[in-house]
Motif scaffolding. Sequence first.
Motif, short mmCIF file in Angstrom:
data_model
loop_
_atom_site.label_atom_id
_atom_site.label_comp_id
_atom_site.label_asym_id
_atom_site.label_seq_id
_atom_site.Cartn_x
_atom_site.Cartn_y
_atom_site.Cartn_z
N THR A 160 33.72 -30.48 -44.92
CA THR A 160 34.83 -30.22 -45.70
C THR A 160 34.90 -28.76 -45.84
O THR A 160 34.06 -27.96 -46.11
CB THR A 160 35.05 -30.92 -46.86
OG1 THR A 160 33.95 -30.56 -47.87
CG2 THR A 160 34.87 -32.72 -46.45
N ASP A 162 37.23 -26.69 -48.92
CA ASP A 162 37.85 -26.89 -49.98
C ASP A 162 38.34 -28.25 -50.18
O ASP A 162 39.26 -28.81 -50.68
CB ASP A 162 39.38 -26.06 -50.15
CG ASP A 162 38.58 -24.40 -50.07
OD1 ASP A 162 37.70 -24.26 -50.54
OD2 ASP A 162 39.68 -23.71 -49.61
N GLY A 163 37.51 -29.22 -49.77
CA GLY A 163 37.65 -30.67 -49.93
C GLY A 163 38.48 -31.40 -48.86
O GLY A 163 38.31 -32.86 -48.81
N GLU A 164 38.76 -30.60 -47.90
CA GLU A 164 39.58 -31.14 -46.52
C GLU A 164 38.59 -31.48 -45.47
O GLU A 164 37.96 -30.64 -45.16
CB GLU A 164 40.74 -30.41 -46.23
CG GLU A 164 41.72 -30.90 -45.12
CD GLU A 164 42.74 -30.15 -44.79
OE1 GLU A 164 43.40 -30.37 -43.63
OE2 GLU A 164 42.98 -29.18 -45.37
N THR A 165 38.45 -32.58 -44.96
CA THR A 165 37.60 -32.89 -43.89
C THR A 165 38.15 -32.16 -42.76
O THR A 165 39.20 -32.25 -42.23
CB THR A 165 37.51 -34.58 -43.82
OG1 THR A 165 36.88 -35.05 -44.65
CG2 THR A 165 36.54 -34.70 -42.40
N GLN A 212 37.27 -19.46 -49.70
CA GLN A 212 37.05 -21.03 -49.43
C GLN A 212 35.48 -21.23 -49.55
O GLN A 212 34.64 -20.49 -49.54
CB GLN A 212 37.66 -21.20 -48.06
CG GLN A 212 39.12 -20.85 -47.95
CD GLN A 212 39.86 -21.50 -46.71
OE1 GLN A 212 39.43 -21.17 -45.53
NE2 GLN A 212 40.70 -22.59 -46.77
N HIS A 213 35.69 -22.62 -49.59
CA HIS A 213 33.99 -23.32 -49.78
C HIS A 213 34.07 -24.29 -49.00
O HIS A 213 35.01 -24.90 -48.61
CB HIS A 213 34.16 -23.80 -51.16
CG HIS A 213 32.62 -24.51 -51.63
ND1 HIS A 213 31.62 -23.92 -51.93
CD2 HIS A 213 32.28 -25.75 -51.37
CE1 HIS A 213 30.66 -24.81 -51.89
NE2 HIS A 213 31.31 -25.92 -51.63
N THR A 215 31.40 -27.54 -47.13
CA THR A 215 30.24 -28.30 -47.62
C THR A 215 30.01 -28.96 -46.27
O THR A 215 31.08 -29.93 -46.05
CB THR A 215 30.47 -29.36 -48.77
OG1 THR A 215 30.59 -28.66 -50.05
CG2 THR A 215 29.42 -30.33 -49.08
N SER A 225 25.92 -26.02 -48.42
CA SER A 225 27.10 -25.53 -48.82
C SER A 225 27.25 -23.94 -48.72
O SER A 225 26.04 -23.27 -49.04
CB SER A 225 27.64 -25.94 -50.32
OG SER A 225 26.67 -25.50 -51.21
N SER A 227 30.04 -20.46 -50.12
CA SER A 227 31.20 -20.19 -50.33
C SER A 227 31.50 -18.83 -50.06
O SER A 227 30.62 -18.01 -49.79
CB SER A 227 31.29 -19.97 -51.79
OG SER A 227 30.90 -21.26 -52.49
#
Length: 232
Positions: A160, A162-165, A212-213, A215, A225, A227
């Motif tokens: 992902t 920023d949380g988006e797959t 952006q991050h 994971t 992870s 960043s």
Amino acid sequence: MTKPLFPLPDPLVIPVQGEDLGYPVGRIFCVGRNYAAHAAEMGVEVDREAPFYFTKSSANAVLSGTSCPYPPGTENFHYEMELALAIGAPVFRATPKEASAAIYGYGCALDMTRRDLQIRERKKQRPWDLGKDLEQGTVFAPLTKAGDWGPVADQRIWLTVDGETKQDATLAELIWTVEEIICHLSGYYHLRPGDLILTGTPAGVGPVHAKQHMTGTITGLSPVSLSLTEAE
């Protein structure tokens, strides 16, 4: 013995789940185009005759949780989520049984790539080093010992931003299995403890930007992870 003019940095040591001692990073081998869908999105065909490899410098590897600046020389910096396997015993010209026994553990890893430089050099039939072997460009999560995780099968692998797959596949989609990779690669190198092999990335690779991050996760393994901060 001749004394060195200056000291070199100690090797990166990857934590191991359940162990006080860590795994020192020696050589890093990477398998190219080991997912058919990823090869297709890159506009190339899979070579099904044999795997192929590139290498990354251990000095450029970092641990999960790192923050690093957007790298110089690129305008198209890509993430690639991968399963890393760690060699735990010397092996040369391995049989499948010997290959399986030589695996110490597994972990999540990021193979960060200056895609514009990789493609530019590939078109000129030059090595990919500028695109692939960049400072802080290989990121390792803590390892899990092979016996504590089980065989590679259909575990989910995903990433992902920023949380988006962005990437989502299973390890069953690997073209070359981990045992096949070790058998083949050990025909050219005396593999030894400290050697890590990144087994390829699934489809869905793409650019990532400063602030952006990322994971990356594989079922049953510690996530990795990274960043990005502003370019220096």
